[in-house]
Design a protein around this motif. Structure first.
Motif, mmCIF file in Angstrom:
data_model
loop_
_atom_site.group_PDB
_atom_site.id
_atom_site.type_symbol
_atom_site.label_atom_id
_atom_site.label_comp_id
_atom_site.label_asym_id
_atom_site.label_seq_id
_atom_site.Cartn_x
_atom_site.Cartn_y
_atom_site.Cartn_z
ATOM 1 N N SER A 96 0.652 -1.206 0.165
ATOM 2 C CA SER A 96 0.130 0.104 -0.173
ATOM 3 C C SER A 96 0.790 1.154 -0.033
ATOM 4 C CB SER A 96 -0.829 0.022 1.164
ATOM 5 O OG SER A 96 -1.580 1.145 1.371
ATOM 6 N N GLY A 97 0.632 2.070 -0.763
ATOM 7 C CA GLY A 97 1.346 3.610 -1.004
ATOM 8 C C GLY A 97 2.512 3.438 -1.800
ATOM 9 N N CYS A 98 2.705 2.402 -2.639
ATOM 10 C CA CYS A 98 3.902 2.291 -3.488
ATOM 11 C C CYS A 98 3.569 3.056 -4.931
ATOM 12 C CB CYS A 98 4.516 1.071 -3.718
ATOM 13 S SG CYS A 98 3.112 -0.251 -4.677
ATOM 14 N N LYS A 111 0.955 2.370 -7.055
ATOM 15 C CA LYS A 111 0.208 1.564 -8.044
ATOM 16 C C LYS A 111 -1.036 2.420 -8.733
ATOM 17 C CE LYS A 111 -1.066 -1.646 -5.344
ATOM 18 N NZ LYS A 111 -0.303 -1.196 -3.895
ATOM 19 N N SER A 112 -2.059 2.899 -7.823
ATOM 20 C CA SER A 112 -3.005 3.481 -8.408
ATOM 21 C C SER A 112 -2.788 4.873 -9.036
ATOM 22 C CB SER A 112 -4.005 3.944 -7.380
ATOM 23 O OG SER A 112 -4.471 2.931 -6.382
ATOM 24 N N THR A 113 -1.726 5.560 -8.687
ATOM 25 C CA THR A 113 -1.490 6.775 -9.057
ATOM 26 C C THR A 113 -0.908 6.572 -10.520
ATOM 27 O OG1 THR A 113 -0.346 7.762 -7.096
ATOM 28 C CG2 THR A 113 0.373 8.681 -9.054
ATOM 29 N N LEU A 114 -0.235 5.328 -10.720
ATOM 30 C CA LEU A 114 0.312 5.029 -12.260
ATOM 31 C C LEU A 114 -0.658 4.863 -13.048
ATOM 32 C CD1 LEU A 114 2.940 4.601 -13.632
ATOM 33 C CD2 LEU A 114 3.089 2.423 -12.951
HETATM 34 P P1 ADP Z 1 -1.023 2.713 -3.828
HETATM 35 O O1 ADP Z 1 -2.104 2.689 -4.940
HETATM 36 O O2 ADP Z 1 0.094 1.601 -4.306
HETATM 37 O O3 ADP Z 1 -1.748 2.263 -2.482
HETATM 38 P P2 ADP Z 1 -1.145 5.301 -4.169
HETATM 39 O O4 ADP Z 1 -0.722 5.676 -5.718
HETATM 40 O O5 ADP Z 1 -2.641 5.401 -3.753
HETATM 41 O O6 ADP Z 1 -0.333 3.887 -3.933
HETATM 42 O O7 ADP Z 1 -0.367 6.327 -3.505
HETATM 43 C C1 ADP Z 1 1.178 6.640 -3.522
HETATM 44 C C2 ADP Z 1 1.745 7.659 -2.602
HETATM 45 O O8 ADP Z 1 0.930 8.911 -3.084
HETATM 46 C C3 ADP Z 1 1.276 7.397 -1.075
HETATM 47 O O9 ADP Z 1 2.398 7.700 -0.236
HETATM 48 C C4 ADP Z 1 0.142 8.223 -0.996
HETATM 49 O O10 ADP Z 1 -0.172 8.388 0.416
HETATM 50 C C5 ADP Z 1 0.309 9.316 -1.835
HETATM 51 N N1 ADP Z 1 -0.875 10.167 -2.305
HETATM 52 C C6 ADP Z 1 -1.759 9.298 -3.073
HETATM 53 N N2 ADP Z 1 -2.769 10.385 -3.431
HETATM 54 C C7 ADP Z 1 -2.397 11.280 -2.769
HETATM 55 C C8 ADP Z 1 -3.102 12.560 -2.627
HETATM 56 N N3 ADP Z 1 -4.413 12.902 -3.494
HETATM 57 N N4 ADP Z 1 -2.587 13.521 -1.788
HETATM 58 C C9 ADP Z 1 -1.390 13.430 -1.149
HETATM 59 N N5 ADP Z 1 -0.690 12.364 -1.398
HETATM 60 C C10 ADP Z 1 -1.185 11.294 -2.014
#
Ligand code: ADP
Ligand code: ADP
Length: 226
Positions: free
Chosen positions: A42-44, A46-49
């Motif tokens: 969690s937090g790596c 994945k969703s952002t990408l």
């Molecule tokens: P995953 O999908 O692997 O759990 P995310 O892509 O959700 O990871 O998040 C990657 C990192 O970016 C994490 O440290 C998360 O806390 C941070 N993050 C994601 N969305 C936001 C946002 N809208 N504002 C601030 N930080 C964010």
């Protein structure tokens, strides 16, 4: 040639506590018809990408291309399915699916007929006129999948699509997805934290780690799914 090309991508989020580097030096190529999973803690990132490939977020630097074109906004060539199904509660099953077709510009007269085909494809015949709250979680996720498939995106972007389902429902949905992808020849990029799911569904598993989020490993999956 790769259908999805991610090169030197970096992304930070601005928060009250300063800037968080979510992704750094991410490189990934996906060929047409591939089924690739992104796994990692969690937090790596994945969703952002995934959302950047979808065109919902922009990288700070680097390039993301689909079919050789820079991704700048969402498009009908890329269909997203979320963990939370995001159905319209005031629309029936059939209307929810037809809504996807409206977005795709299908003429009004054809929408309900096409939507009905997709109702059958995901096994919901007989439930056309139900509202989402009258359906089980698995059925709602099938509606969400049908809504996305109905406008025939070349690429499916799946964010923990079965994460909210009980294990038995998840297994039947996984098999359904494999069947649909095989018959419709989709390119799939799926985010999951479930390595078993990644191995069961995909042909290639890409492993990410955090601080900052980046790709650290990948391996091919060669199992007999028949
Ligand atoms: P995953 O999908 O692997 O759990 P995310 O892509 O959700 O990871 O998040 C990657 C990192 O970016 C994490 O440290 C998360 O806390 C941070 N993050 C994601 N969305 C936001 C946002 N809208 N504002 C601030 N930080 C964010
Ligand atoms: P799934 O989520 O895969 O449909 P469930 O165990 O939740 O699995 O449901 C099994 C079956 O029970 C469904 O396929 C459907 O036929 C029926 N069912 C479940 N929920 C409802 C409901 N709210 N209304 C009518 N039938 C339902």
């Amino acid at each position: 040639m790769s259908q999805i090309s991610i090169a030197q991508v970096e992304k930070s989020y601005q928060t009250r506590h300063g800037s968080v580097l979510a992704l750094a030096d991410v490189n990934l190529s996906i060929a047409e018809g591939e089924f690739v999973s992104l796994v990692g803690p969690s937090g790596c990132g994945k969703s952002t990408l995934l959302y950047m490939v979808g065109g919902f977020l922009k990288p700070d630097s680097g390039r993301i291309e689909v079919d050789g074109k820079l991704v700048q906004k969402p498009g009908l060539d890329r269909g997203l399915v979320f963990q939370q199904y995001a159905l319209f509660p005031w629309l029936t099953v059939l209307q929810n699916i037809a809504y996807g077709l409206e977005a795709a510009g299908t003429p009004r007269k054809q929408r309900l007929a096409v939507a009905a085909e997709f109702v059958s494809m995901v096994g919901l015949k007989g439930f056309e006129h139900r509202y989402p709250r009258e359906l089980s979680g698995g059925m709602q996720q099938r509606v969400a999948l049908a809504r996305t498939l109905s406008y025939d995106p070349k690429i499916l972007l799946l964010d923990e699509p079965f994460g909210a389902l009980d294990s038995q429902t998840r297994e039947s949905m996984q098999d359904e997805l494999l069947r649909i992808c095989a018959s419709m020849r989709k390119t799939v990029l799926m985010v999951t934290h479930d390595v078993n799911e990644a191995v069961y569904l995909s042909k290639r598993v890409v492993v990410m780690s955090r601080r900052p989020g980046t790709i650290v490993d990948e391996f091919p999956v060669d199992i007999d799914r028949s």
